[in-house]
Design an enzyme around this catalytic site. Structure first.
Site, PDB file in Angstrom:
ATOM      1  N   GLN A   1      37.362  20.693  36.053  1.00  0.00           N
ATOM      2  CA  GLN A   1      36.606  20.796  37.294  1.00  0.00           C
ATOM      3  C   GLN A   1      35.417  19.832  37.307  1.00  0.00           C
ATOM      4  O   GLN A   1      35.049  19.308  38.357  1.00  0.00           O
ATOM      5  CB  GLN A   1      36.094  22.229  37.489  1.00  0.00           C
ATOM      6  CG  GLN A   1      37.203  23.244  37.702  1.00  0.00           C
ATOM      7  CD  GLN A   1      36.641  24.635  37.924  1.00  0.00           C
ATOM      8  OE1 GLN A   1      35.606  24.795  38.555  1.00  0.00           O
ATOM      9  NE2 GLN A   1      37.319  25.637  37.396  1.00  0.00           N
ATOM     10  N   CYS A   2      34.820  19.616  36.144  1.00  0.00           N
ATOM     11  CA  CYS A   2      33.680  18.706  36.057  1.00  0.00           C
ATOM     12  C   CYS A   2      34.165  17.278  35.820  1.00  0.00           C
ATOM     13  O   CYS A   2      35.267  17.052  35.313  1.00  0.00           O
ATOM     14  CB  CYS A   2      32.745  19.121  34.916  1.00  0.00           C
ATOM     15  SG  CYS A   2      32.025  20.754  35.140  1.00  0.00           S
TER      16      CYS A   2
END
Length: 714
Positions: free
Chosen positions: A577-578
Site C-alpha cells: 500500500q505504501c
C-alpha cells in the site's frame, strides 16, 4: 572634503581647486546588476553613462557628481553615448562618463589606470581643439568610472576619475572674493536676475559653462560660450567666464574650472581671465556664496604642438588615499528582494555562455499544478523553484506522518505533531520559508478515482471535487502527476488531455522509475477528434503493433493499458500500500521530470514535439539548446541504467482517447459517476472489452493441427 589641488608658479597666489566628490545612489548599482545579468553578460566593453551635478546650494556642503539608475543606458547596446537619453534640468546638469565594469576582481585591480585617465583626458583635449566643447560644454567635465560587481555578495568595488588637464606653469590668482563684493548694487541685482533666468529656462538650465556680459548700463546678460567672439567684440563693459560651481569653500573654486581655463587658454589665448563661480541658496543665485576671481594664465609651451596633449590628473581620493571604494548593499536590501536576486543569479549566469536562448520570462510566469505533495511532489516543487518557476499550486489531502520528513524534503517534525498538518498546506508554508517570493497555493482535496465507488450520499461531494479539479487544470499551464496510485492519475490525465495542457507523470517502483510527458490532447488544433472517434474497433489490434507512428500523438500514462484503472490498494499488505522505494529514486525521477518540463517549454513545437530517442546516431550537437526531448524515460537503480522510449496515443486509451474526451464533454456528471462506480465502463466505451474477448477466443489447438506422421519421439 579632499584637500584642494596644489600647483606651482612664480609670482602671485597659486589658484587651488577643490576636487570633485562622487556619490552613487543604490539604484545605479541595482540597474548595473540588472544590465550585467540580462544584457551585457561577460561583455566588458566600455559603457557610456551620465553623471549629474548642480551648483552648490549650501554654505557648508558641496554638491557631488551623482550617479543614479538613469545614469545607465536603457537600451541593449549601451556602447555609445547616443544610448544615454537623459534630460538636464535646474536640479541636475548631465555630464558624459564612461564605465569599465570588469568580470573579475583581479581584472579590476589590473586595469591600467594611468592610461585610462590619459585616454579620457585626450578626449577632453580633442573636444577643446575641435570646438566641440563650445557646442556642448558639458564635455569639459567628462568622467571615468571603473568597477567590479560581485553579484553573489552584492558588493561593488569602484573608483572615479575626473580628468583635469594640467596647466604648466600653473594658474595664479590676482583676486578672489565673494561676488557680492566685486559688483556694485546695480550690477549685482542685474546679474542675479540674469542667472536666475538662465537657470530657470528649460533650454539653458543644464548648460554648466557660460559667459556673463555687462554692458555700459551695468546690465548683465548670460550667453553661450560659442558667442564669445560676438560678445568680446561688441564693446561690452566686462565679460566673465561663469560656471556651475559644486564647491562650497569660500577661497577655492570647484574642479570644473580647471578644464574651463584650459579651453579659454587654448581657444582664445587670453592671459587674464575673470571667472564667476556660480553658487545658489534655496534655488536662487547667491552672490554672497558665489565667487569672482581674476586669474593669470601663462600659455604652456607644449600646447603650440597640436599633437601634444597635456598631462592630466583626476583619480578621486578615498579618505586622502589613492585607493578604490567598496560598497556592500546586501544588508540594506529587502530580504525578499535579495532572495529573488540570488535565486535568479544562476539562471541568468547560464545565459551568458551556456544557454543564451533560456527564456526566463516564460519560466517566471508559468503556473504549475502539482497533484501529490509526497516524496515526488516535494522534490518537484523545489526543482521548479530552482528553474525560476514562481507560481506553484500543490494539491493533496493527506497529512504529514512521522515517516515523511526523512524522505519528503519540505516537511519537519513540527509538521507531524497533533495528528499532522495537511501536506499541501505544510508544503506551501515550507516553500515560502525557503523562497519568500514564491506564489504558492495549497489545495486540500481528494481526487475521485475509478474503481473506488461512492454511495449516492457522496455523489454530490465527489462531483464537486471533479468540478474543482477541472477548474484547477484549466487555470494552470502545466500539470504534474505525482501521486502514488495509478487510479489517482486517471482524472487529471483526462482533464489535461481535454484542456491540452503540458502534463508530466513521474512514477516509482522499488528500484525503477518512469518519467514521461503526455502527448497533446485529441481536441488540439493539429488533430481531428471526429476522425479519431470514428476509427473502427478492428483497428484496436493495430494500435499494439509496431508501425510508423511519426505523425501520431504521443501517448499518456494509460495508453499502453488494456484494462481500466481500478483500486490498486485493496487487499494489499502494508508494504504494497505504501510507496516503498530506494531513497535515491525519488530525487532522480523528480529532477528528470522538471528537466523534461523545461525542455518542452523551450522546444519550438512545445507539447506537439515528437519524442526523441538516444541511440548510436545521436549527436551531442542537438538542434535544441537543451538537447533531445524524449517521450518516456525509464530508469533502474538495480542496473544503474536509463533508457528513452516512445509510445504513441492509443485510440482505446481510457484517459486521453477521442472517445473518452467526447463522452466527458457530452455527458459530464453521468460519465464521471459511471467511470467511478462501474469498473468495466471505461473498457466498454473504448472497445477494450471487445478487444479482450477477441483476444481470448483466438486460441491454437496444437493437438488437432499436429500430424501423427510428423511426430518424432525423442
Amino acid at each position: 572634503m579632499s584637500k584642494p589641488d596644489q600647483g606651482g608658479a612664480s609670482g602671485g597666489s597659486i589658484l587651488q581647486f577643490a576636487p570633485f566628490q562622487s556619490s552613487v545612489d543604490e539604484g545605479f548599482w541595482h540597474r548595473l546588476s540588472f544590465l550585467k545579468l540580462n544584457k551585457f553578460g561577460i561583455d566588458d566593453s566600455p559603457i557610456s553613462i551620465a553623471g549629474f551635478y548642480a551648483p552648490c546650494s549650501h554654505s557648508q556642503v558641496s554638491n557631488h557628481m551623482t550617479l543614479i539608475a538613469e545614469s545607465l543606458p536603457s537600451n541593449e547596446s549601451g556602447s555609445d553615448e547616443s544610448s544615454i537619453q537623459v534630460i538636464s534640468n535646474r536640479n541636475r546638469c548631465a555630464v558624459p562618463g564612461i564605465l569599465y565594469n570588469t568580470n573579475t576582481l583581479e581584472a579590476y585591480h589590473a586595469l591600467d589606470k594611468k592610461n585610462m585617465l590619459k585616454k579620457e583626458a585626450d578626449k577632453i583635449w580633442d573636444d577643446i581643439r575641435s570646438g566641440k566643447a563650445l557646442e556642448d560644454c558639458a564635455l569639459l567635465s567628462r568622467f571615468l568610472l571603473i568597477s567590479f560587481a560581485d553579484l553573489k555578495k552584492w558588493s561593488f568595488h569602484y573608483w572615479f576619475a575626473f580628468p583635469a588637464l594640467v596647466l604648466d606653469p600653473p594658474v595664479t590668482v590676482v583676486d578672489l572674493k565673494p561676488a557680492s563684493q566685486w559688483f556694485n548694487s546695480d550690477e549685482a541685482e542685474s546679474l542675479s536676475a540674469a542667472c536666475n533666468d538662465w537657470r530657470n529656462s528649460t533650454l539653458t538650465s543644464g548648460v554648466p559653462f557660460f559667459l556673463v556680459c555687462f554692458d555700459s548700463n551695468s546690465r548683465a546678460t548670460i550667453k553661450h560660450l560659442k558667442e564669445w567672439e560676438a560678445c568680446h567684440g561688441d564693446g561690452q563693459k566686462q565679460v566673465l567666464f561663469g560656471f556651475y560651481d559644486p564647491c562650497h569653500l569660500p577661497h577655492n573654486p570647484g574642479w570644473p574650472l580647471r578644464n574651463f581655463l584650459s579651453l579659454i587658454c587654448s581657444r582664445w589665448n587670453l592671459k587674464t581671465v575673470r571667472f564667476l563661480c556660480y553658487r545658489e541658496n534655496r534655488g536662487f543665485a547667491d552672490l554672497g556664496l558665489s565667487l569672482v576671481g581674476e586669474a593669470i594664465i601663462t600659455h604652456p609651451q607644449g600646447w603650440i604642438d597640436l599633437q601634444c596633449a597635456p598631462n592630466a590628473v583626476g583619480w578621486e581620493l578615498n579618505r586622502g588615499r589613492q585607493i578604490s571604494r567598496v560598497i556592500n548593499l546586501s544588508k540594506s536590501m529587502d530580504p525578499t528582494r535579495l532572495a529573488v536576486s540570488a535565486a535568479d543569479l544562476n539562471l541568468k549566469l547560464m545565459r551568458w555562455r551556456a544557454l543564451p536562448s533560456l527564456n526566463l520570462d516564460k519560466l517566471f510566469s508559468i503556473k504549475c499544478l502539482l497533484i501529490g505533495a509526497g516524496t515526488l511532489g516535494c522534490q518537484v516543487a523545489r526543482m521548479l523553484m530552482a528553474w525560476g518557476v514562481r507560481r506553484i499550486t500543490l494539491l493533496d489531502n493527506g497529512r504529514v506522518a512521522m515517516s515523511n520528513p526523512l524522505r519528503q524534503s519540505l516537511y519537519t517534525l513540527e509538521d507531524c505533531l497533533n495528528g499532522g498538518e495537511f501536506k499541501a498546506i505544510a508544503a506551501v508554508n515550507s516553500l515560502k520559508r525557503i523562497f519568500p517570493a514564491v506564489e504558492a497555493e495549497s489545495v486540500v482535496m481528494a481526487i475521485p478515482m475509478p474503481g473506488h465507488p461512492v454511495s449516492s450520499q457522496e455523489e454530490e461531494s465527489v462531483l464537486e471535487d471533479c468540478r474543482r479539479l477541472h477548474e484547477l487544470v484549466d487555470s494552470h499551464d502545466a500539470v504534474f502527476l505525482l501521486t502514488d496510485t495509478r487510479e489517482s492519475r486517471w482524472l487529471p490525465s483526462l482533464l489535461s488531455a481535454n484542456a491540452n495542457k503540458i502534463t508530466i507523470t513521474a512514477a516509482l517502483g522499488f528500484d525503477s522509475f518512469l518519467v514521461m510527458r503526455h502527448g497533446s490532447g485529441p481536441l488540439s488544433s493539429t488533430h481531428d477528434l471526429e476522425a479519431e472517434a470514428k476509427i473502427a474497433l478492428s483497428a484496436a489490434m493495430d494500435n499494439l503493433a509496431v508501425a510508423d507512428r511519426e505523425r501520431q500523438r504521443l501517448g499518456c500514462y494509460f495508453c499502453n493499458d488494456v484494462v481500466a484503472p481500478t483500486d490498486s490498494t485493496a487487499n494489499r499488505t502494508l508494504d504494497q500500500q505504501c510507496t516503498v522505494t530506494r531513497p535515491g529514486l525519488a530525487p532522480i525521477a523528480s529532477s528528470l521530470a522538471v528537466e523534461l518540463f523545461v525542455s518542452i517549454l523551450h522546444h519550438p513545437d512545445g507539447i506537439f514535439a515528437q519524442g526523441d530517442i538516444v541511440n548510436s546516431s545521436y549527436s551531442e550537437s542537438s538542434e535544441q539548446a537543451l538537447g533531445i526531448l524524449p517521450h518516456q524515460i525509464r530508469g533502474s537503480l538495480h542496473q544503474f541504467s536509463q533508457m528513452t522510449l516512445v509510445g504513441h496515443a492509443s485510440n482505446s486509451c481510457t484517459a486521453c482517447s477521442g472517445t473518452v474526451i467526447s463522452e466527458y464533454r457530452k455527458s459530464g456528471r453521468e460519465f464521471l459517476l459511471q467511470a467511478i462506480n462501474h469498473p468495466t465502463y471505461l473498457e466498454d466505451i473504448t472497445g477494450l472489452t471487445e478487444l479482450m474477448k477477441s483476444t481470448s477466443s483466438f486460441q491454437l489447438d496444437w493437438d488437432n493441427e499436429t500430424d501423427d506422421d510428423d511426430f518424432v519421439e525423442l
